[in-house]
Design a protein around this motif. Structure first.
Motif, short mmCIF file in Angstrom:
data_model
loop_
_atom_site.label_atom_id
_atom_site.label_comp_id
_atom_site.label_asym_id
_atom_site.label_seq_id
_atom_site.Cartn_x
_atom_site.Cartn_y
_atom_site.Cartn_z
N ARG A 263 0.83 -1.21 0.00
CA ARG A 263 0.00 0.00 0.00
C ARG A 263 0.86 1.25 0.00
O ARG A 263 0.52 2.26 -0.62
N ALA A 270 1.20 6.96 -6.39
CA ALA A 270 0.00 7.78 -6.60
C ALA A 270 0.33 9.26 -6.49
O ALA A 270 -0.13 10.08 -7.29
N THR B 226 -10.82 2.44 0.79
CA THR B 226 -9.44 2.06 1.12
C THR B 226 -8.37 3.12 0.88
O THR B 226 -7.29 3.04 1.47
N SER B 227 -8.61 4.08 0.01
CA SER B 227 -7.53 5.04 -0.29
C SER B 227 -7.41 6.09 0.81
O SER B 227 -8.38 6.80 1.11
N THR B 271 -5.74 8.27 -7.11
CA THR B 271 -6.53 7.65 -6.03
C THR B 271 -6.88 6.20 -6.39
O THR B 271 -7.01 5.36 -5.50
N LEU B 273 -4.80 4.18 -8.00
CA LEU B 273 -3.56 3.47 -7.67
C LEU B 273 -3.39 3.34 -6.16
O LEU B 273 -2.83 2.36 -5.66
N ASP B 274 -3.89 4.33 -5.43
CA ASP B 274 -3.78 4.32 -3.97
C ASP B 274 -4.82 3.41 -3.32
O ASP B 274 -4.84 3.25 -2.10
N SER B 275 -5.69 2.81 -4.11
CA SER B 275 -6.73 1.93 -3.57
C SER B 275 -6.14 0.57 -3.22
O SER B 275 -5.05 0.22 -3.65
N TRP B 276 -6.88 -0.21 -2.47
CA TRP B 276 -6.41 -1.53 -2.08
C TRP B 276 -7.45 -2.59 -2.32
O TRP B 276 -8.50 -2.51 -1.71
N PRO B 277 -7.20 -3.58 -3.20
CA PRO B 277 -6.01 -3.65 -4.04
C PRO B 277 -5.99 -2.51 -5.07
O PRO B 277 -7.05 -1.97 -5.38
N PRO B 278 -4.81 -2.21 -5.59
CA PRO B 278 -4.70 -1.04 -6.48
C PRO B 278 -5.46 -1.25 -7.78
O PRO B 278 -5.62 -2.37 -8.24
N PHE B 280 -5.62 -0.08 -11.77
CA PHE B 280 -4.89 0.56 -12.87
C PHE B 280 -5.82 0.66 -14.07
O PHE B 280 -6.30 -0.37 -14.55
#
Lengths: 405, 405
Positions: A263, A270, B226-227, B271, B273-278, B280
């Motif tokens: 993360r 990011a 998540t972000s 944002t 990419l900053d998510s979980w899971p990322p 794209f």
């Protein structure tokens, strides 16, 4: 004409390791002192795989100007403020010793000759400046017989290259951002030694390098100045992650360590993308590595590996020794016989591999294809110790090359 | 057995446009009502290039269940809560009319048949659901002769697909996030009509589509949940950008419009990419388009074009009519004869093109290579008007197909 003392050469040699951050350093609050906007944390990688070897020497018979040779190439020290800052700080500490004890040779007055070599190509996209400045500071400190601890010396190495401060120690190392304007509380601390959690492994996927887009110092400045999301990362997200990952390390909790690592890598990239103009370090090969790691973890229903990316497309995949076959074995099966780097001290558990750890039909076929084409070589390594003093093994030649003994 | 009124078919047909956001909608504060976490703003694209054509009809002779056909394929309305929500809201408004005026035919009680067709492939990765729900709402509203304004109807279209609310108007359209829990203040408003700034052009680079990774509704929920950077975007970054881009539109200030557009696209993907899971959405081809736009702007020392990316790899490049040769001409020179889509109502200024607008040696050669390989076709378009009522031109067949008159 030459007195005996004028011909004497004082010498010290050290190795220093590469480190790969799991909480990323990105952003300076002071560019001259290399003070970061946030704390960071890294794993020191084994010098059995990757290391810088540096000999520092001084002698009255040397030409008067300090000299620095990196990988056989003479460097212009005077144009490198960072090198000058490190050497100046180390000389001052030596001068303090000499002032307190007049019996000590006045090494601080002698010209320095520093010769440094990496055992890995700079083009591999590894943070060679971290190992390089750590080795430089450690070697000169040894030459000067300075009593300062690695923690104290990390303040100096930091001024050479921020992440270099973390390469002065082994194991799991935090760089505390600090708050003081003079940077005196911005230094590295060992969170846990290598021996606390020696099973940590790292597999570097070296991605065929296009030219690097934005040097990291420039990129950091751009991000700090332009990303509307960056302050949230530095002020709120990273401090929480630092606490959480230190706990994970203390508890040897790999799943927690891994998730925070992934993360934080994503969050760092990011803020790069959110910069203006945007900065891209990850490419389609990097993203295929991300996918592979998620697919492996999904296939085994647990978090067995974690990716992280520095300011470039290379993937570093962390996993535990017991999962070598699962993780590195799967990568090896994907990359096939055409890939290099499947050797060295960490290769043992993979030697008798017959099948990939995860059946390749459980992995995104596009990711497999992209990795196969885009990854030219790997580096198999693991957590390791800090700089090691090397006695009598290497000598600096008159012309600056390192001679193996 | 069939009374005359039972055989009558009531009918209305409309077109609706695609819109491409320059301030992105990403994140729901209420998933059922499609209430967004932040306001957004889009350019409505010309229906001379891209449009959905929808006929809504109702008749007592139809089977009792409502029917919906999209691009020739019958849809299961009952499983689409969003379609049901729209139809239910529109029927309620019709019922109010009928209750107030008993002379009106009781259309609200009749089964609906809705037939909708896009003139562009869904696979093009354009937001077909926006045009689709806007056309559905507009067509049924016309069939029911509802007095509600586009602004009022946008509340209903929003429940079908968030971004559909912006396709009920032409020109430059804001979707105000609103604050009320029932969503009654979450609606679209025209910031400026097409006629205010008719010179805006858009060039869509259709990127050879891999399978779409994460559907946007799912992706949004992941990001919000998540972000760690997302709240800053929604609460602080986007509100400032909304104000700034509305000013840029009022002033027809393309450089300001362009920079905000690019930064918001980058921030949205950051944002993700900053998510979980990322998550794209952009790939190496997308990034090559980013590079090209920056290179063109650099070559002419002004901001002549801007990129934006939705939840997929396609690039949309905005520029002004006067820069058609410069921007679209350069893209055409890069993509070469093998690329499709260089035609249609916006092709005129490119017809007599002899050389690229920017010499190709001023453009990153890697970006040129990647675009050449990765972009299969383009769509040349520009700002356009809102839904248009179509009289007598199309008819719904008994079996659901649209018959050209």
């Amino acid at each position: 004409m030459t007195a005996p003392s004028d011909t004497k050469v004082f010498r010290a040699t050290t190795t220093a390791p590469v480190n790969i951050a799991v909480i990323k350093y990105w952003g300076k609050r002071d560019a001259t002192l290399n003070l970061p906007t946030n704390s960071s944390l890294s794993v020191t990688l084994s010098q059995r795989s990757l290391r810088t070897l540096t000999t520092a020497s001084c002698s009255a018979k040397y030409p008067t100007a300090d000299e620095l040779t990196l990988n056989g190439k003479p460097q212009d020290i005077q144009s490198s403020k960072r090198t000058l800052a490190c050497l100046s700080a180390l000389r001052s500490l030596r001068q303090e010793l000499e002032a307190a004890d007049s019996s000590l040779p006045k090494l601080s007055a002698l010209p320095l000759r520093i010769v440094s070599e990496n055992n890995f190509p700079t083009a591999a996209g590894l943070a060679s400046s971290a190992a390089g400045f750590a080795a430089l500071v450690r070697a000169v400190a040894d030459l000067y017989q300075l009593p300062q601890s690695p923690r104290d010396l990390s303040r100096i190495a930091r001024q050479g290259s921020g992440s270099a401060c973390r390469s002065l120690m082994g194991g799991y190392v935090a760089w505390r951002a600090g708050t003081l304007a003079d940077g005196s509380d911005s230094l590295a601390e060992e969170v846990a030694p290598e021996s606390h959690w020696p099973e940590m492994r790292a597999l570097v996927l070296v991605v065929s390098a296009e030219k690097k887009d934005v040097p990291s110092t420039e990129g950091m400045q751009t991000t700090v100045a332009t990303s509307g999301l960056f302050a949230t990362r530095a002020e709120s997200v990273v401090p929480e992650r630092m606490t959480a990952i230190e706990t994970a390390i203390q508890n040897r909790d790999f799943p927690a360590f891994a998730e925070i690592t992934m993360r934080d890598s994503n969050g760092f990239h990011a803020t790069c993308l959110d910069s203006w103009p945007p900065i891209f370090y990850m490419n389609d090969v990097s993203r295929a590595a991300v996918r592979l790691v998620h697919d492996i973890n999904r296939a085994v229903s647990r978090t067995a590996c974690a990716y992280t990316f520095d300011a470039g497309p290379n993937a570093v995949i962390y996993y535990l020794e017991k999962d070598s076959e699962l993780v590195a074995g799967t990568v090896k099966a994907i990359l096939g016989a055409g890939s290099e780097g499947w050797d060295g001290p960490f290769y043992e558990p993979l030697k008798n591999l017959t099948a990939p750890g995860v059946a390749l039909d459980k992995v995104d076929p596009r990711a497999v294809e992209v990795l196969k084409e885009g990854v030219s070589r790997v580096i198999l390594t693991g957590v390791g110790e800090g700089p090691v003093s090397v006695k009598d093994h290497h000598l600096v030649s008159e012309t600056g090359g390192i001679l193996s003994s």
